[in-house]
Design a protein around this motif. Structure first.
Motif, short mmCIF file in Angstrom:
data_model
loop_
_atom_site.label_atom_id
_atom_site.label_comp_id
_atom_site.label_asym_id
_atom_site.label_seq_id
_atom_site.Cartn_x
_atom_site.Cartn_y
_atom_site.Cartn_z
N UNK A 210 65.88 -0.72 81.39
CA UNK A 210 64.59 -1.33 81.06
C UNK A 210 63.49 -0.28 81.16
N UNK A 211 62.41 -0.53 80.43
CA UNK A 211 61.29 0.41 80.45
C UNK A 211 59.99 -0.31 80.77
N UNK A 212 58.99 0.43 81.25
CA UNK A 212 57.64 -0.08 81.44
C UNK A 212 57.10 -0.49 80.06
N UNK A 213 56.57 -1.69 79.94
CA UNK A 213 56.14 -2.15 78.63
C UNK A 213 54.95 -1.35 78.10
N UNK A 214 54.16 -0.77 79.00
CA UNK A 214 53.06 0.08 78.55
C UNK A 214 53.54 1.40 78.00
N UNK A 215 54.66 1.90 78.57
CA UNK A 215 55.23 3.14 78.09
C UNK A 215 55.93 2.94 76.76
N UNK A 216 56.77 1.88 76.68
CA UNK A 216 57.64 1.76 75.52
C UNK A 216 57.24 0.70 74.52
N UNK A 217 56.25 -0.13 74.84
CA UNK A 217 55.93 -1.26 73.97
C UNK A 217 55.64 -0.90 72.54
N UNK A 218 55.05 0.26 72.30
CA UNK A 218 54.68 0.66 70.94
C UNK A 218 55.71 1.53 70.25
N UNK A 219 56.66 2.10 71.03
CA UNK A 219 57.55 3.09 70.43
C UNK A 219 59.03 2.86 70.72
N UNK A 220 59.38 1.97 71.67
CA UNK A 220 60.78 1.72 72.00
C UNK A 220 61.24 0.42 71.31
N UNK A 221 62.48 0.35 70.87
CA UNK A 221 63.01 -0.94 70.41
C UNK A 221 63.16 -1.90 71.60
N UNK A 222 62.88 -3.18 71.35
CA UNK A 222 62.90 -4.21 72.39
C UNK A 222 64.10 -5.12 72.12
N UNK A 223 65.03 -5.15 73.06
CA UNK A 223 66.25 -5.93 72.86
C UNK A 223 65.96 -7.41 72.69
N UNK A 224 64.97 -7.91 73.42
CA UNK A 224 64.66 -9.34 73.33
C UNK A 224 64.17 -9.70 71.93
N UNK A 225 63.22 -8.90 71.40
CA UNK A 225 62.76 -9.16 70.04
C UNK A 225 63.89 -8.99 69.04
#
Length: 453
Positions: A210-225
């Motif tokens: 898991x990642x910090x949502x502030x770090x990855x929210x704009x650039x990491x793929x989100x498994x839940x979405x």
């Protein structure tokens, strides 16, 4: 069968109810949860002892999973097979039980315990009926066989292969299924068909942690979405399943099916009240249209979703993994292996090749002829036991492994039991009504006696 013999059986049953309730309580005390495997061998052994106590030659037959308890006895030209299961659902959430789930507790004319209805009470009902028939007639007037499996609550993954291999041993003229009961008006209902099921686990991983949502929210793929988007592609707002070819093999209800459905009471008022519903999907209000859609329309249901953090307070996390449990209820003539292939094809085509599919347990739909002579015998045997004439339901919305019995044994399958709408099977405070338990024993005893005659 004359009234004097029936009266003697009924009196014997009334006089022995306390003994059978105690025997059922001992069976319910074993937490035979097939999902975790605890106490399964001990429960199978106890079931074997219960069969042997009825003078049935009993064997523990191995499967790829938990053993089948098999028993056979009686005499006569015809053979009647009883199918039951000794495994139960997990009891959680424990805090919602009003009494310990594996301590059978009587309250207000009911007996509460996990498995007391599904399915240990129904097994006890059949054994008690044999006691009553033997006590009055001296012996069983037909041959009887019991197949009591230990994996029904996990989809009976070993049963189809077992029946295929053991079909000669299991050969029978007719079968009594593992459940039965009454509707909301205490009218007994004979169910002659079950939908199939394709139950899958879907999962996706987009990162190793898991990642910090502030770090990855704009650039990491989100498994839940990722999973939500995949699920959203499977079924539309109109309720139609979007898998390629999903409806191609669906057999619509026949004129006879619709005739039988029309004779059943409208379930809409009970459903609305019992489940606190504001209404039904697609503008349905009740009547034959609702009843036909309920059992003859295939489904896709999200049974559970897991991703990220759902504890108290907040945790700004971007999930690396997400999963869902999904079931497809299948109608004649759909096949679960086809649906699995359709699901894989659909996800790949929609760009979700990274979604993993795991088959959690599947079997085809199956049904018997509602006008079969054995079905009519079971319906006739209910007269004098219940206050209402037994009705026939051509299909039920639930699923079970009856297709394997129909395919390999070729015998009609009927239902008889003590289930009722308030039984809370699979839920906390599962229970049976003791008055219906007694009636189900009386009905089953009449079936055995009439079948042998």
């Amino acid at each position: 069968m004359n009234d004097e013999v029936l009266g003697r059986m009924d009196r014997y049953i009334a006089e022995n109810m306390a003994r059978w309730v105690d025997e059922l309580a001992a069976l319910c005390a074993l937490p035979s949860v097939s999902a975790d495997g605890k106490e399964m061998d001990a429960c199978a052994a106890l079931v074997g002892e219960m069969l042997e106590a009825r003078r049935l030659a009993t064997e523990m037959l191995p499967t790829a999973g938990f053993p089948v308890v098999y028993g056979a006895g009686g005499q006569g030209e015809k053979t009647l097979l009883f199918y039951n299961h000794y495994d139960v659902q997990p009891p959680e959430p424990l805090e919602l039980w009003d009494s310990p789930p594996f301590v059978a507790t009587q309250r207000d004319g009911k007996l509460y315990a996990r498995g007391v209805s599904d399915d240990k009470g129904h097994l006890m009902c059949r054994l008690a009926a044999l006691d009553a028939v033997r006590a009055v007639l001296g012996d069983l007037p037909c041959r009887v066989k019991f197949l009591v499996e230990g994996e029904e609550e996990t989809g009976s993954p070993s049963l189809g292969e077992f029946i295929a291999e053991q079909h000669e041993r299991l050969a029978t003229d007719a079968c009594i299924w593992e459940f039965g009961g009454v509707d909301a008006s205490d009218t007994p209902v004979q169910t002659v068909g079950m939908r199939g099921i394709c139950y899958v686990a879907l999962s996706v991983r987009t990162a190793t942690v898991d990642a910090h949502s502030g770090l990855g929210g704009s650039i990491f793929p989100n498994a839940a979405w990722r999973l939500v988007w995949a699920l959203n592609s499977i079924k539309g707002p109109d309720g139609r399943v979007r898998l390629p070819g999903f409806y191609d093999q669906v057999a619509p209800p026949t004129a006879r099916d619709l005739e039988l459905l029309a004779a059943l009471p409208d379930p809409a008022p009970d459903y609305l009240a019992r489940y606190g519903l504001a209404g039904f999907l697609n503008g349905l209000t009740g009547g034959v249209a609702l009843k036909a859609t309920e059992v003859f329309e295939p489904t896709c249901t999200i049974c559970g979703l897991t991703a990220g953090y759902q504890g108290p307070g907040s945790k700004t996390v971007l999930p690396a993994e997400a999963s869902a449990k999904v079931d497809f209820r299948l109608v004649p003539n759909q096949r679960p292996e086809d649906v699995l292939a359709q699901l894989r094809e659909h996800l790949d085509r929609e760009g979700f090749a990274d979604i993993e599919i795991k088959d959690m347990g599947s079997y085809a739909p199956g049904r018997s002829d509602p006008d079969d002579l054995f079905i009519q015998l079971v319906v006739d045997a209910a007269r004098g036991v219940y206050d209402h004439e037994m009705l026939i339901a051509p299909m039920t919305g639930g699923s079970g492994p009856n297709a394997a019995f129909i395919e390999y044994l070729g015998a009609p399958i009927a239902t008889s039991g003590m289930g009722y709408p308030g039984g809370l099977i699979h839920a906390p405070n599962e229970n049976i009504r003791l008055d219906l338990f007694e009636k189900a024993i009386r009905h089953t005893a009449r079936i055995v006696a009439a079948f042998g005659a």
